[in-house]
Design a protein around this motif. Structure first.
Motif, PDB file in Angstrom:
ATOM      1  N   ARG A 119       0.835  -1.200   0.000  1.00 54.08           N
ATOM      2  CA  ARG A 119       0.000   0.000   0.000  1.00 54.08           C
ATOM      3  C   ARG A 119       0.869   1.249   0.000  1.00 54.08           C
ATOM      4  N   LEU A 120       1.934   1.199   0.803  1.00 52.84           N
ATOM      5  CA  LEU A 120       2.814   2.352   0.907  1.00 52.84           C
ATOM      6  C   LEU A 120       3.461   2.666  -0.450  1.00 52.84           C
ATOM      7  N   PHE A 121       3.916   1.609  -1.129  1.00 52.53           N
ATOM      8  CA  PHE A 121       4.530   1.800  -2.436  1.00 52.53           C
ATOM      9  C   PHE A 121       3.541   2.434  -3.416  1.00 52.53           C
ATOM     10  N   ALA A 122       2.333   1.852  -3.499  1.00 57.81           N
ATOM     11  CA  ALA A 122       1.337   2.379  -4.431  1.00 57.81           C
ATOM     12  C   ALA A 122       1.014   3.830  -4.092  1.00 57.81           C
ATOM     13  N   TRP A 123       0.862   4.104  -2.796  1.00 54.50           N
ATOM     14  CA  TRP A 123       0.544   5.467  -2.379  1.00 54.50           C
ATOM     15  C   TRP A 123       1.632   6.439  -2.842  1.00 54.50           C
ATOM     16  N   CYS A 124       2.896   6.035  -2.697  1.00 52.52           N
ATOM     17  CA  CYS A 124       4.000   6.913  -3.097  1.00 52.52           C
ATOM     18  C   CYS A 124       4.031   7.131  -4.610  1.00 52.52           C
ATOM     19  N   VAL A 125       3.772   6.066  -5.381  1.00 58.91           N
ATOM     20  CA  VAL A 125       3.738   6.233  -6.840  1.00 58.91           C
ATOM     21  C   VAL A 125       2.637   7.223  -7.210  1.00 58.91           C
ATOM     22  N   PHE A 126       1.448   7.060  -6.602  1.00 64.13           N
ATOM     23  CA  PHE A 126       0.319   7.938  -6.938  1.00 64.13           C
ATOM     24  C   PHE A 126       0.599   9.377  -6.515  1.00 64.13           C
ATOM     25  N   GLU A 127       1.193   9.538  -5.352  1.00 63.91           N
ATOM     26  CA  GLU A 127       1.477  10.891  -4.887  1.00 63.91           C
ATOM     27  C   GLU A 127       2.529  11.556  -5.789  1.00 63.91           C
ATOM     28  N   THR A 128       3.520  10.782  -6.199  1.00 63.55           N
ATOM     29  CA  THR A 128       4.545  11.316  -7.103  1.00 63.55           C
ATOM     30  C   THR A 128       3.915  11.690  -8.442  1.00 63.55           C
ATOM     31  N   HIS A 428       8.632  -8.832  -7.778  1.00 64.09           N
ATOM     32  CA  HIS A 428       9.387  -8.334  -6.628  1.00 64.09           C
ATOM     33  C   HIS A 428       8.481  -8.040  -5.444  1.00 64.09           C
ATOM     34  N   GLY A 429       7.256  -8.524  -5.518  1.00 70.56           N
ATOM     35  CA  GLY A 429       6.340  -8.344  -4.396  1.00 70.56           C
ATOM     36  C   GLY A 429       5.646  -6.997  -4.384  1.00 70.56           C
ATOM     37  N   LEU A 430       5.863  -6.197  -5.425  1.00 69.63           N
ATOM     38  CA  LEU A 430       5.257  -4.861  -5.443  1.00 69.63           C
ATOM     39  C   LEU A 430       4.005  -4.827  -6.306  1.00 69.63           C
ATOM     40  N   PRO A 431       3.040  -3.995  -5.964  1.00 59.26           N
ATOM     41  CA  PRO A 431       1.794  -3.958  -6.745  1.00 59.26           C
ATOM     42  C   PRO A 431       1.954  -3.201  -8.068  1.00 59.26           C
ATOM     43  N   VAL A 432       0.984  -3.414  -8.953  1.00 54.49           N
ATOM     44  CA  VAL A 432       0.897  -2.681 -10.210  1.00 54.49           C
ATOM     45  C   VAL A 432       0.121  -1.401  -9.946  1.00 54.49           C
ATOM     46  N   PRO A 433       0.732  -0.221 -10.130  1.00 51.99           N
ATOM     47  CA  PRO A 433      -0.034   1.010  -9.938  1.00 51.99           C
ATOM     48  C   PRO A 433      -0.797   1.356 -11.226  1.00 51.99           C
ATOM     49  N   VAL A 434      -2.099   1.499 -11.112  1.00 48.87           N
ATOM     50  CA  VAL A 434      -2.915   1.822 -12.287  1.00 48.87           C
ATOM     51  C   VAL A 434      -3.599   3.172 -12.060  1.00 48.87           C
ATOM     52  N   GLY A 471      -7.137  -8.747  -4.832  1.00 50.13           N
ATOM     53  CA  GLY A 471      -7.354  -9.350  -3.526  1.00 50.13           C
ATOM     54  C   GLY A 471      -6.060  -9.494  -2.738  1.00 50.13           C
ATOM     55  N   ARG A 472      -4.967  -9.720  -3.439  1.00 44.63           N
ATOM     56  CA  ARG A 472      -3.681  -9.870  -2.771  1.00 44.63           C
ATOM     57  C   ARG A 472      -2.942  -8.534  -2.632  1.00 44.63           C
ATOM     58  N   GLY A 473      -3.620  -7.445  -2.929  1.00 41.94           N
ATOM     59  CA  GLY A 473      -2.991  -6.124  -2.794  1.00 41.94           C
ATOM     60  C   GLY A 473      -1.945  -5.864  -3.869  1.00 41.94           C
ATOM     61  N   LEU A 474      -2.046  -6.581  -4.996  1.00 38.13           N
ATOM     62  CA  LEU A 474      -1.009  -6.462  -6.016  1.00 38.13           C
ATOM     63  C   LEU A 474      -1.421  -5.611  -7.214  1.00 38.13           C
ATOM     64  N   ILE A 475      -2.617  -5.063  -7.144  1.00 33.95           N
ATOM     65  CA  ILE A 475      -2.983  -3.978  -8.073  1.00 33.95           C
ATOM     66  C   ILE A 475      -3.596  -2.884  -7.216  1.00 33.95           C
ATOM     67  N   HIS A 476      -3.144  -1.658  -7.394  1.00 31.40           N
ATOM     68  CA  HIS A 476      -3.808  -0.527  -6.752  1.00 31.40           C
ATOM     69  C   HIS A 476      -4.203   0.485  -7.813  1.00 31.40           C
ATOM     70  N   MET A 477      -5.324   1.164  -7.560  1.00 30.87           N
ATOM     71  CA  MET A 477      -5.864   2.078  -8.571  1.00 30.87           C
ATOM     72  C   MET A 477      -6.069   3.478  -8.003  1.00 30.87           C
ATOM     73  N   LEU A 478      -5.701   4.451  -8.795  1.00 34.01           N
ATOM     74  CA  LEU A 478      -5.977   5.857  -8.487  1.00 34.01           C
ATOM     75  C   LEU A 478      -6.957   6.346  -9.544  1.00 34.01           C
ATOM     76  N   MET A 479      -8.035   6.982  -9.123  1.00 34.17           N
ATOM     77  CA  MET A 479      -9.035   7.441 -10.082  1.00 34.17           C
ATOM     78  C   MET A 479      -9.038   8.951 -10.151  1.00 34.17           C
ATOM     79  N   LEU A 480      -8.995   9.490 -11.364  1.00 29.44           N
ATOM     80  CA  LEU A 480      -9.013  10.944 -11.467  1.00 29.44           C
ATOM     81  C   LEU A 480      -9.618  11.416 -12.770  1.00 29.44           C
ATOM     82  N   VAL A 481     -10.036  12.668 -12.745  1.00 29.17           N
ATOM     83  CA  VAL A 481     -10.594  13.303 -13.939  1.00 29.17           C
ATOM     84  C   VAL A 481      -9.886  14.644 -14.124  1.00 29.17           C
ATOM     85  N   ARG A 482     -10.068  15.205 -15.310  1.00 35.33           N
ATOM     86  CA  ARG A 482      -9.451  16.510 -15.569  1.00 35.33           C
ATOM     87  C   ARG A 482     -10.290  17.265 -16.590  1.00 35.33           C
TER      88      ARG A 482
END
Lengths: 506, 506
Positions: A119-128, A428-434, A471-482
């Protein structure tokens, strides 16, 4: 909003130190490379724009380093998690290395079992990503100086629109601003796997473009004898042709070129058959070596027929003109184009010569800053971009594009993306940030609400298709519009990393 | 092809005897009703076109009877299944009652366990649909005599296109050709649940329409002072207002009208904001009583604003003008429109008066052939039509429309359709017949292949969404495409009822 609380005006530009290379994926090609300010002018190609190269490299390095700082920083945070004053020390580290703080709740929960690194990794990718967008839409770092001039030039060459469809591979995402050195706002870009663009969608764009000329005289009036120019950009790998070419065409450069040409001809025929009164378009087929960013331009004859074997290689031109003066080099390019395409209208020759000349700067760029070829000749994207928009992504190997309306229609493209990231991240145990994103025209009533619903629907369909990984926390999604009509920045709607309460607290 | 082997030229017109009413669903409203040729002229409304009514009724009765003959015929076939010479007798019966033979293999397998009535039923619905399409595209049974005249009339009224979005409810599918008595080829129809049409799609159509005027002068040149007229048709039930109104608006007629008006205004604003130079459209809001087919037209004032409470009821006009001469009646309608909408341009008044007058024929039609109101005031559709096309469906309560690109986007609409058919069919052990159809422009290269892929993709997505019903044989799908540019008939691609071998043998 992601971490808005911690932003200060000084933060609005993404900055971070270059991280060390992570095993298993060449994701930090900037570590150890010379900085933009560190190199001299000796040996520079006479037509290469060194200052622009320095500016573009500085931007590329800065953005990618910000993403690449995440893993080493989180490794250090992980090492600290059972120590005294963990939260304080982790936030200090994050501020220093990433330029922002981490979400308190994830840190606070670490004592129970252990820190949720996915979760921390995905959060950092999204914030970046969010900070990268904010910078892009606020300061316009890739602005070209010659937007108006390019428009003028294009029309003088006989064209009122340049519509480019590259492959959706992340290694072509910089094709407009970097490889071809064109003002990204003045060129239509829509990426498709294998450069196999959608003909019905292109027909719509053609219709829109022509109506603008008739009704509003933009960019010129309909009686001006200019044409709509459609370009397809396929790609191949000079270093590892059998493996690092276009996945959609089995790394077969000839097949990729052929398929691109067929699609171009089909679009041309569609325009001719759908509209009467001599309606047609001009075509351009470009190949890109994703290892060196050198292009090849396939030349049409006077009848508009493109011969797949007749092409001009920018790489050869680079070598042939390297020791000439700028004037001589330019003349040599023009002569080469005239010889290769004697029957082609003079304006088209001028445009092709300009693209080739522009590309010499990019060849120089790769040689100067990345050595003979990129170190990351394979996939090294940082996130998947699914939806429509992504104007801010003009950098190589940052984003795997899945240009889509629905998961149902784009399932194959998405599967390819998830497969690439299974190797890059999941292994490497890290999720896919989408990043799920829909741009909308703010002046159309209800458009924002429909874009937001669209995001939700796609996120739901993703959840159904990749239920196991999610389910395994290996995909995380950020949703946005512009609101692309207003030209503002992105609006974050939600994120799978954070619960609602947590979301709102940031 | 479905049963092509058994077709003779004489078969090309669907014919069948009227079946008896089946319990649980009012699906055979023609049983026992007077035939088109059986009634006199006494009491006919002076403006009602009796001859056209007779022709339209004959067509409606014939088509629906063909569908409604399926259940009673299959009941008799079922009763025969363990008797001597079953297959022969079943085919005789089918030929006599349905006009075609049944698939041999389903009959041949009956001895093992028992006749697979679900497959047989779905097969018969699909075959009847296919024959209905063949007739429609071959003989054009709903052709209007005045297509060119209508185009002329519309332009004289100040409009170059009439674009109608009714609710996708099957009880409105006949709105263009029957309720409003317009030539169906001259009117754009796109149905949406609750009449809540897609604004982005409508904007595209607007763009296309205007470009045609500029480039090709069709239907008139762009300098002609005509406008694009967008109409929304919502609906309600006068007999059972609380239950048989529009499901999308909770059977609340006022809410349906309000939502339709809001969508119209949003589209108008979208055109104005997206295009400059005074671009706009005119609006028309119509309500339909699905029990009697009487319309109400909501009138705009001179500023183009529509007052939801100010409306003209065709039902009232019918009564008020019933005993007048045709000339007097027409004058009364014109006066009523002028009084209700004094500031509206004269052309708009003329168009509204025409629509009201046309509707009087339909009110008469329902009274004459179906008594005071339809017997099937609720849903009684025969199949779900999913996809794009269905130009041939101009009949009431024949088809539940799910106008869709993907199941993902239209899941709610499809769920409503499946729910309706759960009551109509599944509750009686019969499957839901779903026709998946994509029309394509044959002159666009690759369009047919893309339409075929589209069908396959939607069928797969349906299979995933309704896996349980499909597994139990309670949904069957027919896939087809049609070249709408060539104007030919449908092309069947496949069907869930038959295995490939069997498919090819028919």
């Amino acid at each position: 909003m992601l971490n808005d609380r911690n932003r200060s005006p000084a933060d609005s530009v993404v900055h971070a130190t270059a991280p060390r290379r992570r095993p298993g994926a060449v994701r930090a090609p900037f570590a150890g490379l010379r900085h933009a300010t560190g190199w001299g002018q000796q040996g520079a190609h006479p037509l290469a724009r060194s200052e622009e190269n320095a500016r573009l490299f500085d931007y590329e390095r800065r953005i990618k380093s910000a993403f690449d700082a995440i893993v080493p920083t989180l490794k250090r945070v992980s090492a600290l998690q059972h120590e005294e004053q963990f939260e304080l020390r982790a936030q200090d580290l994050a501020r220093e290395r990433l330029g922002f703080e981490l979400p308190e709740q994830i840190l606070a929960d670490a004592w129970v079992e252990q820190l949720d690194m996915r979760r921390l990794f995905a959060w950092c990718v999204f914030e970046t990503y969010r900070r990268f967008c904010d910078e892009f839409f606020t300061t316009d770092p890739l602005k070209s100086d010659d937007e108006a001039a390019f428009d003028q030039f294009l029309q003088e060459c006989g064209f009122h629109l340049l519509d480019v469809s590259p492959c959706s591979d992340g290694r072509l995402a910089h094709v407009v601003r970097y490889v071809l050195r064109l003002p990204y706002r003045m060129v239509r870009r829509k990426s498709y796997a294998g450069a196999l663009f959608d003909i019905e969608n292109s027909l719509e764009k053609w219709t829109e473009t022509e109506l603008l000329r008739f009704r509003e005289g933009r960019p010129n009036t309909a009686d001006a004898p200019t044409r709509y120019l459609k370009a397809a950009v396929y790609h191949y790998s000079s270093r590892d042709p059998a493996h690092e070419g276009c996945a959609a065409h089995g790394s077969d450069a000839a097949a990729a070129a052929r398929a691109g040409l067929e699609r171009l001809l089909a679009f041309q025929q569609a325009v001719q058959n759908t509209h009467c009164c001599g309606a047609s378009i001009d075509l351009l087929l470009i190949g890109l070596d994703t290892d060196t960013d050198a292009i090849r331009v396939h030349i049409a004859n006077g009848a508009g027929e493109i011969d797949l074997h007749g092409m001009i290689e920018a790489r050869d031109l680079y070598t042939q003109t390297q020791r000439l003066t700028a004037q001589q080099a330019r003349a040599r390019i023009e002569t080469r184009v005239k010889e290769a395409a004697p029957d082609v209208p003079e304006g088209t020759q001028r445009l092709i010569a300009r693209l080739l000349e522009n590309n010499l700067s990019q060849i120089e760029y790769v040689r100067r800053y990345h050595s003979e070829h990129y170190r990351d000749i394979g996939h090294a994207e940082r996130f998947i971009g699914a939806g429509k928009g992504f104007e801010e992504v003009q950098l190589r190997n940052l984003t795997y594009f899945a240009y889509l309306d629905t998961v149902e229609e784009a399932a194959d493209d998405l599967d390819v993306g998830v497969k690439i990231f299974s190797r890059l991240n999941v292994a490497h145990g890290l999720p896919v940030p989408v990043v799920i994103r829909y741009d909308y025209q703010g002046h159309v009533p209800g458009a924002r609400e429909r874009a937001a619903e669209h995001c939700q629907r796609v996120a739901q369909a993703m959840s159904a298709r990749y239920a196991d990984l999610i389910g395994r926390g290996l995909i995380h999604m950020l949703m946005l519009v512009r609101d692309c009509a207003a030209g503002g920045s992105i609006e974050v709607l939600g994120c799978s990393v954070t619960e609602q309460e947590m979301w709102e607290s940031h």
